[in-house]
Each structure stands twice: as structure tokens, then as C-alpha cells.
Scaffold this motif. Structure first.
Motif, PDB file in Angstrom:
ATOM      1  N   UNK A 211       0.805  -1.226   0.000  1.00 53.77           N
ATOM      2  CA  UNK A 211       0.000   0.000   0.000  1.00 53.77           C
ATOM      3  C   UNK A 211       0.841   1.281   0.000  1.00 53.77           C
ATOM      4  N   UNK A 212       2.165   1.153  -0.032  1.00 51.83           N
ATOM      5  CA  UNK A 212       3.031   2.341  -0.036  1.00 51.83           C
ATOM      6  C   UNK A 212       3.297   2.763  -1.480  1.00 51.83           C
ATOM      7  N   UNK A 213       2.460   3.662  -1.992  1.00 50.78           N
ATOM      8  CA  UNK A 213       2.581   4.083  -3.387  1.00 50.78           C
ATOM      9  C   UNK A 213       3.923   4.746  -3.682  1.00 50.78           C
ATOM     10  N   UNK A 214       4.556   5.340  -2.653  1.00 48.45           N
ATOM     11  CA  UNK A 214       5.841   6.012  -2.862  1.00 48.45           C
ATOM     12  C   UNK A 214       6.951   5.028  -3.214  1.00 48.45           C
ATOM     13  N   UNK A 215       6.732   3.745  -2.944  1.00 51.83           N
ATOM     14  CA  UNK A 215       7.753   2.736  -3.231  1.00 51.83           C
ATOM     15  C   UNK A 215       7.713   2.260  -4.681  1.00 51.83           C
ATOM     16  N   UNK A 216       6.732   2.731  -5.455  1.00 48.09           N
ATOM     17  CA  UNK A 216       6.552   2.275  -6.833  1.00 48.09           C
ATOM     18  C   UNK A 216       6.547   3.454  -7.807  1.00 48.09           C
ATOM     19  N   UNK A 217       6.912   3.150  -9.042  1.00 42.84           N
ATOM     20  CA  UNK A 217       6.870   4.172 -10.096  1.00 42.84           C
ATOM     21  C   UNK A 217       5.477   4.289 -10.688  1.00 42.84           C
ATOM     22  N   UNK A 218       4.718   3.196 -10.642  1.00 45.35           N
ATOM     23  CA  UNK A 218       3.363   3.204 -11.185  1.00 45.35           C
ATOM     24  C   UNK A 218       2.733   1.842 -11.044  1.00 45.35           C
ATOM     25  N   UNK A 219       1.558   1.670 -11.661  1.00 41.72           N
ATOM     26  CA  UNK A 219       0.858   0.393 -11.595  1.00 41.72           C
ATOM     27  C   UNK A 219       0.057   0.156 -12.854  1.00 41.72           C
ATOM     28  N   UNK A 220      -0.254  -1.106 -13.098  1.00 43.61           N
ATOM     29  CA  UNK A 220      -1.071  -1.510 -14.245  1.00 43.61           C
ATOM     30  C   UNK A 220      -2.174  -2.432 -13.729  1.00 43.61           C
ATOM     31  N   UNK A 221      -3.373  -2.239 -14.243  1.00 45.79           N
ATOM     32  CA  UNK A 221      -4.513  -3.050 -13.801  1.00 45.79           C
ATOM     33  C   UNK A 221      -5.103  -3.783 -14.988  1.00 45.79           C
ATOM     34  N   UNK A 222      -5.419  -5.050 -14.792  1.00 46.08           N
ATOM     35  CA  UNK A 222      -6.121  -5.812 -15.818  1.00 46.08           C
ATOM     36  C   UNK A 222      -7.258  -6.583 -15.162  1.00 46.08           C
ATOM     37  N   UNK A 223      -7.879  -7.474 -15.900  1.00 46.78           N
ATOM     38  CA  UNK A 223      -9.041  -8.198 -15.367  1.00 46.78           C
ATOM     39  C   UNK A 223      -8.670  -9.157 -14.250  1.00 46.78           C
ATOM     40  N   UNK A 224      -7.385  -9.537 -14.170  1.00 46.84           N
ATOM     41  CA  UNK A 224      -6.957 -10.503 -13.158  1.00 46.84           C
ATOM     42  C   UNK A 224      -6.530  -9.850 -11.851  1.00 46.84           C
ATOM     43  N   UNK A 225      -5.985  -8.628 -11.931  1.00 45.07           N
ATOM     44  CA  UNK A 225      -5.496  -7.991 -10.720  1.00 45.07           C
ATOM     45  C   UNK A 225      -4.714  -6.732 -11.018  1.00 45.07           C
ATOM     46  N   UNK A 226      -3.814  -6.367 -10.100  1.00 47.89           N
ATOM     47  CA  UNK A 226      -3.024  -5.137 -10.209  1.00 47.89           C
ATOM     48  C   UNK A 226      -1.545  -5.479 -10.124  1.00 47.89           C
ATOM     49  N   UNK A 227      -0.753  -4.886 -11.030  1.00 48.28           N
ATOM     50  CA  UNK A 227       0.703  -5.037 -11.003  1.00 48.28           C
ATOM     51  C   UNK A 227       1.322  -3.684 -10.680  1.00 48.28           C
ATOM     52  N   UNK A 228       2.164  -3.638  -9.646  1.00 44.37           N
ATOM     53  CA  UNK A 228       2.888  -2.425  -9.307  1.00 44.37           C
ATOM     54  C   UNK A 228       4.353  -2.630  -9.683  1.00 44.37           C
ATOM     55  N   UNK A 229       4.992  -1.547 -10.155  1.00 45.19           N
ATOM     56  CA  UNK A 229       6.365  -1.690 -10.633  1.00 45.19           C
ATOM     57  C   UNK A 229       7.217  -0.515 -10.198  1.00 45.19           C
ATOM     58  N   UNK A 230       8.538  -0.769 -10.173  1.00 40.79           N
ATOM     59  CA  UNK A 230       9.519   0.265  -9.874  1.00 40.79           C
ATOM     60  C   UNK A 230      10.565   0.219 -10.980  1.00 40.79           C
ATOM     61  N   UNK A 231      10.661   1.304 -11.763  1.00 32.08           N
ATOM     62  CA  UNK A 231      11.542   1.303 -12.934  1.00 32.08           C
ATOM     63  C   UNK A 231      13.018   1.270 -12.546  1.00 32.08           C
ATOM     64  N   UNK A 232      13.379   1.776 -11.361  1.00 34.21           N
ATOM     65  CA  UNK A 232      14.781   1.805 -10.949  1.00 34.21           C
ATOM     66  C   UNK A 232      15.271   0.416 -10.527  1.00 34.21           C
ATOM     67  N   UNK A 233      14.473  -0.266  -9.703  1.00 34.78           N
ATOM     68  CA  UNK A 233      14.895  -1.584  -9.215  1.00 34.78           C
ATOM     69  C   UNK A 233      14.485  -2.713 -10.146  1.00 34.78           C
ATOM     70  N   UNK A 234      13.516  -2.452 -11.041  1.00 32.48           N
ATOM     71  CA  UNK A 234      13.015  -3.493 -11.930  1.00 32.48           C
ATOM     72  C   UNK A 234      11.951  -4.368 -11.304  1.00 32.48           C
ATOM     73  N   UNK A 235      11.499  -4.026 -10.113  1.00 31.35           N
ATOM     74  CA  UNK A 235      10.504  -4.826  -9.398  1.00 31.35           C
ATOM     75  C   UNK A 235       9.162  -4.832 -10.139  1.00 31.35           C
ATOM     76  N   UNK A 236       8.587  -6.026 -10.287  1.00 29.82           N
ATOM     77  CA  UNK A 236       7.235  -6.207 -10.824  1.00 29.82           C
ATOM     78  C   UNK A 236       6.463  -7.098  -9.843  1.00 29.82           C
TER      79      UNK A 236
END
Length: 242
Positions: A211-236
Motif C-alpha cells: 500500500x506504499x505508493x511512494x515505493x513504486x513508479x506506477x501500476x497496471x490493472x487488468x481483469x486478473x489484478x493489479x501489477x505495481x512496478x519500480x523502474x529503478x529496481x526493476x521490481x514487478x
């Protein structure tokens, strides 16, 4: 494997020590209660003696010199205040402190998410491969409970709560790596637990809250769920809908 057995043995030893300390606290409280009863008995006896002497003097025609009866001394030295025994501080990589007059039941599950593969999100099947975790739990005060994971693995820990008997109003505080140079405390605010709900999802050992939006660069939502990502660390990191 050997690491899991050693961790389980360490947690078992800590639980055994906590039980021993709880038993010591009970014995100390019993000693204080017995001492209080003894002091009350001695005080009543002294008051009865004083009253008998006063009554005898009033029944005589002429006043006589009153000789104070010897003071009854207690074999136990009065305590200035009730003794208290502090439980040992339980530290760990992850500690959730729950404050509230009514405590809910808590459950923890773990989903493996190694750092080496965090450049791609979970599949739905992978997200369902979770393990139930049995934490260390200490009631440090009547209204405060600490839920502790001694050693955190690489992955997502989900802490869920549900009412034990009735709705619980609680305040949460998260402590990571307590007692080390990496120690962090986060206040997670107030929560009402009237039915089963997720209190938090956290990616360890990084300490990233879902739930810490500051830890992510953005998010993507589809019919299955939500993916949050960080462009610096590469986290998906993806969480699926129920």
C-alpha cells in the motif's frame, strides 16, 4: 531443510522462555497478593487490641495509665509498591504491534518471491503457493500484542485479521529489523476489524509495503489484478483478484 529446522528450534526456545517468564510473573503476583493479605490480617488484629484496651478503660471508675500493647510486627517487610516483572523484548526482522482493548485473531502467509526473479510478476498459480507462518506472539500489556517473525525470507508476507469474538478497533505499528542499524518503525494507523481483512502485505527483506505508493513508479490493472512496478529496481509485483 537444516535452516528451517534451526529456525524452528530457535523459535521454540524463545516460546519456552516466554512461557517460563510468564510463570515467574504469576508467582511474583501471587507473592504480592499473599503479602497484602498478611498485612491486612495484622492490621485487623492490632485494631481489635486497641479497641479492647479503650473499652476496658471506659468501664473503670478512675482513669488508669494506659500501657500501649507491644506492636505486632509482620515477619515480612511491607513492600513500598507492587513488584513488576518485565517480559523480555522479542526482536525480529518483522514485528507488528497491535494496540486495542479487544484483540483480533491474526494469520500470516508467505509467498516465495526471490530477488533474482523480481523482474517478472507472479503467475496466478505461483501466487497461490503460499505457506502458513506461525509467528512468535507476546502480550506485552493488557491491550498490546506483538506479532514477530524472527527471520524473514525473500518474499511476500500477508498478515490477515478477523474478529475473535466481536469487532476490534486497533492501532497498528510496524517495526522492521528492531535493534539493528537498519531499524525502521512505521505507523499504520487505526483499523476496524469486523470481518476477515488483510492488514498488510509486505515484501521482505526489502520492507516494501504493497500500500506504499511512494515505493513504486506506477501500476497496471487488468481483469486478473493489479501489477505495481519500480523502474529503478526493476521490481514487478502483482496481486490477483480473489
Amino acid at each position: 531443510d537444516r535452516l528451517d529446522l534451526e529456525r524452528a528450534a530457535a523459535e521454540k526456545a524463545q516460546l519456552k522462555k516466554l512461557a517460563s517468564d510468564n510463570e515467574l510473573l504469576k508467582r511474583k503476583n501471587l507473592e504480592v497478593a499473599l503479602h497484602k493479605q498478611e498485612m491486612e490480617r495484622v492490621a485487623r488484629g492490632k485494631a481489635e487490641q486497641d479497641l479492647a484496651v479503650v473499652s476496658a478503660r471506659q468501664n473503670k471508675p478512675a482513669p488508669q495509665q494506659y500501657k500501649k500493647p507491644p506492636e505486632v510486627k509482620s515477619p515480612v517487610k511491607p513492600a513500598e509498591k507492587a513488584m513488576s516483572v518485565s517480559l523480555p523484548l522479542i526482536k525480529g526482522d518483522l514485528k507488528l504491534v497491535i494496540a486495542g482493548a479487544i484483540q483480533p485473531d491474526t494469520m500470516i502467509t508467505f509467498t516465495d518471491f526471490a530477488r533474482s526473479r523480481r523482474d517478472r510478476p507472479f503467475s496466478r498459480a505461483e501466487s497461490r503457493r503460499n505457506t502458513k507462518i506461525v509467528p512468535l506472539i507476546a502480550n506485552t500489556r493488557d491491550t498490546v500484542r506483538e506479532v514477530v517473525i524472527s527471520q524473514a525470507n525473500q518474499g511476500v508476507y500477508t498478515i490477515t485479521a478477523e474478529p475473535a469474538r466481536e469487532t476490534a478497533s486497533i492501532t497498528l505499528s510496524l517495526k522492521l529489523y528492531e535493534g539493528t542499524s537498519k531499524a525502521v518503525t512505521r505507523e499504520l494507523g487505526k483499523h476496524t476489524v469486523s470481518r476477515k481483512k488483510v492488514l498488510l502485505k509486505i515484501l521482505m527483506p526489502d520492507g516494501i509495503l504493497w500500500d506504499d505508493d511512494a515505493a513504486f513508479s506506477g501500476n497496471m490493472e487488468d481483469s486478473e489484478g493489479v501489477t505495481k512496478f519500480n523502474t529503478e529496481s526493476g521490481l514487478m509485483w502483482k496481486e490477483y483478484n480473489e
